[in-house]
Design an enzyme around this catalytic site. Structure first.
Site, short mmCIF file in Angstrom:
data_model
loop_
_atom_site.label_atom_id
_atom_site.label_comp_id
_atom_site.label_asym_id
_atom_site.label_seq_id
_atom_site.Cartn_x
_atom_site.Cartn_y
_atom_site.Cartn_z
N THR A 3 0.84 -1.06 0.18
CA THR A 3 -0.03 0.10 -0.14
C THR A 3 0.78 1.33 -0.19
O THR A 3 2.05 1.34 0.42
CB THR A 3 -0.90 0.06 1.40
OG1 THR A 3 -1.56 1.28 1.47
CG2 THR A 3 0.11 -0.56 2.66
N ASP A 4 0.45 2.35 -0.48
CA ASP A 4 1.05 3.75 -0.54
C ASP A 4 1.10 4.07 1.15
O ASP A 4 2.08 5.17 1.25
CB ASP A 4 0.39 4.79 -1.35
CG ASP A 4 -1.20 5.07 -1.03
OD1 ASP A 4 -1.54 4.55 -0.07
OD2 ASP A 4 -1.82 5.77 -1.53
N GLU A 5 0.35 3.52 2.03
CA GLU A 5 0.25 3.83 3.17
C GLU A 5 1.67 3.77 4.02
O GLU A 5 1.90 4.49 4.84
CB GLU A 5 -0.89 3.32 4.21
CG GLU A 5 -2.23 3.58 3.42
CD GLU A 5 -3.33 3.39 4.06
OE1 GLU A 5 -3.32 3.39 5.51
OE2 GLU A 5 -4.48 3.28 3.44
N LYS A 49 2.45 -3.34 7.10
CA LYS A 49 2.68 -3.44 5.72
C LYS A 49 3.94 -3.15 5.21
O LYS A 49 4.73 -3.84 4.54
CB LYS A 49 1.66 -2.84 5.04
CG LYS A 49 0.15 -3.07 4.91
CD LYS A 49 0.00 -4.53 4.39
CE LYS A 49 0.07 -4.50 2.77
NZ LYS A 49 -0.14 -5.81 2.35
N TYR A 95 -1.58 -0.60 10.99
CA TYR A 95 -1.74 -1.26 9.93
C TYR A 95 -0.50 -0.78 8.73
O TYR A 95 0.00 -1.91 8.19
CB TYR A 95 -3.14 -0.73 9.15
CG TYR A 95 -3.05 -1.03 7.63
CD1 TYR A 95 -3.18 -2.14 7.04
CD2 TYR A 95 -3.06 -0.06 6.54
CE1 TYR A 95 -3.35 -2.62 5.65
CE2 TYR A 95 -3.23 -0.39 5.22
CZ TYR A 95 -3.11 -1.69 4.96
OH TYR A 95 -3.26 -2.00 3.52
P1 NAD Z 1 -9.41 -7.54 2.26
O1 NAD Z 1 -9.47 -7.10 3.81
O2 NAD Z 1 -10.90 -7.29 1.66
O3 NAD Z 1 -9.21 -8.92 2.12
C1 NAD Z 1 -8.15 -9.36 2.79
C2 NAD Z 1 -8.50 -11.02 2.54
O4 NAD Z 1 -7.32 -11.69 3.16
C3 NAD Z 1 -9.66 -11.78 2.99
O5 NAD Z 1 -10.15 -12.60 2.25
C4 NAD Z 1 -9.37 -12.18 4.29
O6 NAD Z 1 -10.10 -13.41 4.74
C5 NAD Z 1 -7.80 -12.67 4.01
N1 NAD Z 1 -7.02 -12.98 5.24
C6 NAD Z 1 -6.85 -12.21 6.32
N2 NAD Z 1 -6.12 -12.56 7.35
C7 NAD Z 1 -5.72 -14.04 6.62
C8 NAD Z 1 -4.85 -14.97 6.99
N3 NAD Z 1 -4.31 -14.88 8.33
N4 NAD Z 1 -4.54 -16.04 6.38
C9 NAD Z 1 -5.08 -16.16 5.09
N5 NAD Z 1 -6.11 -15.34 4.68
C10 NAD Z 1 -6.40 -14.11 5.23
O7 NAD Z 1 -8.26 -6.59 1.89
P2 NAD Z 1 -8.18 -5.83 0.23
O8 NAD Z 1 -8.68 -4.41 0.56
O9 NAD Z 1 -8.72 -6.66 -0.69
O10 NAD Z 1 -6.49 -5.82 0.23
C11 NAD Z 1 -5.97 -6.77 -0.14
C12 NAD Z 1 -4.32 -6.58 -0.13
O11 NAD Z 1 -4.20 -5.19 -0.92
C13 NAD Z 1 -3.83 -6.17 1.35
O12 NAD Z 1 -2.55 -6.76 1.02
C14 NAD Z 1 -3.89 -4.72 1.24
O13 NAD Z 1 -2.93 -4.29 2.18
C15 NAD Z 1 -3.43 -4.37 -0.12
N6 NAD Z 1 -4.12 -2.87 -0.66
C16 NAD Z 1 -5.23 -2.75 -0.28
C17 NAD Z 1 -5.68 -1.28 -0.72
C18 NAD Z 1 -7.12 -1.05 -0.54
O14 NAD Z 1 -7.58 0.05 -0.94
N7 NAD Z 1 -8.20 -1.92 -0.09
C19 NAD Z 1 -4.83 -0.45 -1.23
C20 NAD Z 1 -3.43 -0.81 -1.61
C21 NAD Z 1 -2.95 -2.16 -1.07
P1 TYD Z 2 -10.50 4.23 4.52
O1 TYD Z 2 -11.62 3.73 3.39
O2 TYD Z 2 -10.65 3.48 5.79
O3 TYD Z 2 -9.05 3.94 4.13
P2 TYD Z 2 -7.59 4.52 4.46
O4 TYD Z 2 -7.89 4.83 5.91
O5 TYD Z 2 -6.62 3.27 4.38
O6 TYD Z 2 -7.07 5.40 3.47
O7 TYD Z 2 -10.70 5.61 4.70
C1 TYD Z 2 -10.64 6.58 3.57
C2 TYD Z 2 -10.47 8.09 4.33
O8 TYD Z 2 -11.95 8.47 4.89
C3 TYD Z 2 -9.85 8.46 5.47
O9 TYD Z 2 -9.41 9.44 5.43
C4 TYD Z 2 -10.73 8.19 6.78
C5 TYD Z 2 -11.87 8.42 6.23
N1 TYD Z 2 -13.11 7.97 6.80
C6 TYD Z 2 -14.25 8.69 7.36
O10 TYD Z 2 -14.14 9.95 7.25
N2 TYD Z 2 -15.22 8.04 7.85
C7 TYD Z 2 -15.44 6.58 7.92
O11 TYD Z 2 -16.42 6.29 8.55
C8 TYD Z 2 -14.19 6.13 7.11
C9 TYD Z 2 -14.18 4.44 7.27
C10 TYD Z 2 -13.15 6.55 6.87
#
Ligand code: NAD
Ligand code: TYD
Length: 351
Positions: A132-134, A161, A157
């Site tokens: 992630t960019d975070e 990562k 988090y």
């Molecule tokens: P998500 O939470 O929707 O899905 C995560 C999946 O991992 C779930 O299916 C969960 O059951 C599985 N999981 C969790 N713990 C586990 C374990 N101990 N063993 C096996 N499986 C397990 O997440 P997402 O949003 O789809 O993100 C997927 C990946 O992409 C992550 O690594 C996240 O850090 C990265 N990512 C997400 C975003 C975003 O905006 N969602 C952006 C950049 C990177």
């Molecule tokens: P989120 O979807 O949790 O992603 P991330 O924190 O990983 O970027 O949140 C996106 C933005 O929205 C973040 O600045 C937090 C804000 N946010 C709210 O203001 N209210 C909410 O209920 C949630 C879940 C997020």
């Protein structure tokens, strides 16, 4: 089968889009979906591909080395695309250790299994770590995250990562494990668990619940449609260079408040409500501790070297996303009942 690819976290939001893309695009490749099915994993996301002959699901918890080792003893993999993670910042503030267990220890368990399995034949193998960019921390008003921006994580988090990213690189340097890492901005789209901003707010608007805006709402995120991320992942898996990092982003920055107002306007139109009625649900709540002010990705490296660019505009992606949630209310209701509801009530005080 020409190859066998392990996708971890394939029942989650991004993972399910990656699995579907690979299963459909590569009928001669076996796609093994590893997932522990935590609250965020949902096999409903893959109903349409689960009968395909090149798809297989295994329930494995990556935090448990014995389970990972047993899987690798049973099956040999040509590559791993690692998405399994605990992914929600607010939950990481409540329970950091769960993030250490899955994101750090789980990643190291997978790295160990790959290292052992591939020790005599690293050539052509690949460990692809999705990050992630975070990990870069927060930006001020100016500038963008590049691949050389120093890591500076602020939440449990992003710290977990960042740690897993370092382990992947260290296994490359120390043991010669072939790897690639991508750091992506915020994704949105169908099948995202309704704890993240966009699906939570779509659902709350739908059922007339308050929209909890953290702090002043002037936080900025760079949004990317999930299918464009899945396409980038396939491209990097096939054509990315070993040992490289690529940033992936949407070229699409929005403050939370501007995004929420856009969402409210589109939802009013879709639901046939009076303009302005959804915006009345906006409620300012206590800020998230350690809240990063701004994320924005410079994605010129992946564009220049691999020819990737987002294929849909934010307006198109958001329309598709809202349409999907409105057509899949049962999916939403299954998740927002029961266990998730308890968590939600604790986080938001039952609002
Ligand atoms: P998500 O939470 O929707 O899905 C995560 C999946 O991992 C779930 O299916 C969960 O059951 C599985 N999981 C969790 N713990 C586990 C374990 N101990 N063993 C096996 N499986 C397990 O997440 P997402 O949003 O789809 O993100 C997927 C990946 O992409 C992550 O690594 C996240 O850090 C990265 N990512 C997400 C975003 C975003 O905006 N969602 C952006 C950049 C990177
Ligand atoms: P989120 O979807 O949790 O992603 P991330 O924190 O990983 O970027 O949140 C996106 C933005 O929205 C973040 O600045 C937090 C804000 N946010 C709210 O203001 N209210 C909410 O209920 C949630 C879940 C997020």
């Amino acid at each position: 089968m020409a190859e066998r690819i392990l996708v971890t976290g394939g029942a989650g939001f991004i993972g399910s889009h990656v699995v579907r893309l690979l299963v459909e695009r590569y009928p001669n490749s076996e796609i093994v979906n590893l997932d522990a099915l935590t609250y965020a994993g949902n096999l409903e996301n893959l109903r349409d591909v689960e009968q395909r002959p090149n798809y297989r699901f295994v329930r494995v918890d990556i935090g448990d080395a014995a389970q990972v080792d047993a899987l690798f003893a049973e099956m040999a993999f040509d590559g791993v695309i690692h998405l399994a993670a605990e992914s929600h910042v607010d939950r990481s503030i409540e329970d950091p250790l769960a993030f250490v267990r899955t994101n750090v220890i789980g990643t190291v368990n997978l790295l160990n299994a790959c290292r052992r399995q591939w020790k005599d034949a690293m050539e052509g193998k690949r460990f692809y770590h999705i990050s992630t960019d975070e990990v870069y921390g927060t930006l001020g008003k100016e500038g963008l995250f590049t691949e050389t921006t120093a890591y500076d994580p602020n939440s449990p988090y992003s710290a977990s990562k960042a740690s897993s990213d370092h382990f992947v690189r260290a296994y490359g340097e120390t043991y010669g494990l072939p790897y690639v890492v991508t750091n992506c901005s915020n994704n949105y789209g169908p099948n995202q668990f309704p704890e993240k901003l966009i699906p939570l707010f779509i659902n709350n608007i739908r059922i007339g619940k308050p929209l909890p805006v953290y702090g002043d709402g002037q936080y900025t995120r760079d949004w990317l449609f999930v299918l464009d991320h899945a396409l980038a992942i396939d491209l990097v898996y096939r054509q990315g260079k070993n040992g490289e990092t690529y940033n992936i982003g949407g070229f699409n920055e929005w403050t939370n408040l501007d995004l929420i107002h856009l969402l409210c306007r589109v939802m009013d139109r879709k639901l046939g409500r009076t303009e302005g009625s959804s915006a009345e649900l906006i409620t300012y709540v206590k800020d998230r501790p350690g809240h990063d002010r701004r994320y924005a990705i410079d994605a010129t490296k992946i564009e220049r070297e691999l020819g990737w660019r987002p294929s849909v505009t934010f307006e198109q992606g958001l329309e598709q996303t809202i349409d999907w949630y409105l057509a899949n209310t049962e999916w939403l209701e299954n998740l927002t009942s029961g266990r998730y509801q308890e968590y939600y009530d604790r986080m938001y005080g039952g609002r």
